[in-house]
Design a protein around this motif. Sequence first.
Motif, short mmCIF file in Angstrom:
data_model
loop_
_atom_site.label_atom_id
_atom_site.label_comp_id
_atom_site.label_asym_id
_atom_site.label_seq_id
_atom_site.Cartn_x
_atom_site.Cartn_y
_atom_site.Cartn_z
N GLU A 30 0.82 -1.20 0.00
CA GLU A 30 0.00 0.00 0.00
C GLU A 30 0.86 1.26 0.00
O GLU A 30 0.58 2.23 -0.72
N ASP A 33 2.46 1.70 -3.40
CA ASP A 33 1.46 2.21 -4.35
C ASP A 33 1.21 3.69 -4.13
O ASP A 33 1.04 4.45 -5.10
N TRP A 34 1.20 4.09 -2.86
CA TRP A 34 1.01 5.50 -2.56
C TRP A 34 2.16 6.33 -3.15
O TRP A 34 1.93 7.39 -3.75
#
Length: 266
Positions: A30, A33-34
Motif C-alpha cells: 500500500e 502504491d502511494w
Amino acid sequence: MSRWNPERDFDVDRFKGDNRLTFVPQWSDEAKDWWREHIFEPHGLYPDEFADVLTKSVHGDRSVTYFGISPESDSFVVKVVGSLGDPGEAWWTERGLDLRGKAFHAREMVIPERSQGQGIGRHLMGDLFDMALRMRIERIDIEAQDIGRYAWIRAGFLPDNTGWRYRLRPEIRDRLAKARSSLSDENYRYYEAALDSDDPKIVREIASWEEPVPSRERTSGGEAILRPLGRVLLLEILADWCGSFDLRDPTSLEIYENYARRTLQR
C-alpha cells in the motif's frame, strides 16, 4: 536531478533497501502504491532520488531512512545523514512531508560544530525550498531554536501569532529594557512602540535593527562585544518559536533569495 519520464516503468525493487537506503518499518505494498501515485508519477522520483534532490547542494556520501509513512494521511518523514569527509564528521537533516496540508516540516537539522559557518544549513534549506516549489507545496513549517531564532527570520520565516504575542514579544521587551542605557530616548521609544504590533511580520523589522548594543558575548579581557540590536533581541532570549514560510508570498521568496544569495527554482 531526475526528470519525469512517462516511459519509465515503476520498479518495486527500488524499495527493498540496502546499506544506503532504509525503510522503518519495511514499506507495505500500500505504501509503495502511494509513492507511485503521489511522488513517482508526478515527479519521477524514487525514494533514494527524492532524498538526493532534497539535499543536492551538499556533496559526499549519505544514508537515507524513511519512517512514519502514512498513506491514510498522505505523509511521511525522511532523514538524510551525510558525510563531511573526516571520520565522525556528519551532518543530518529530517524532513516531514504532508501532501494533504501542502506543507513540508523542517523538523531538525544538525551541522557539526567544526563545520558550522560554512553555509551547509543554508544550502540544505535552499534545497528544501526548491523541492517544495517543484512539488507546489504552499508552506514550510519550522521550530526555530538557538541561532535559528534569528537566522530563519532573516530568511523570511515568521512566527505564528501565538508564538509572537505570548513567547517572543514579552522576552524581547525584557531584553530591550536591559539595553536601555545604550539607546537614545528617541530610539528606545521607537523600538518600544514597534513591539506593540500584534502582527508577527514586525519581527522582520526587529531583525533588521542594526544599532550596536552590548551583547552577552565577551572579549578575552571581559568586555562586552557590541552586536546589532536585532540580533541581540532575538538570540539573547530563551523563547524558541514555531512558525512557517509562505511559499505563495512573493515578498517572502524575495527575502529568502536575498538572504541565501540563491535563485530558487520556481
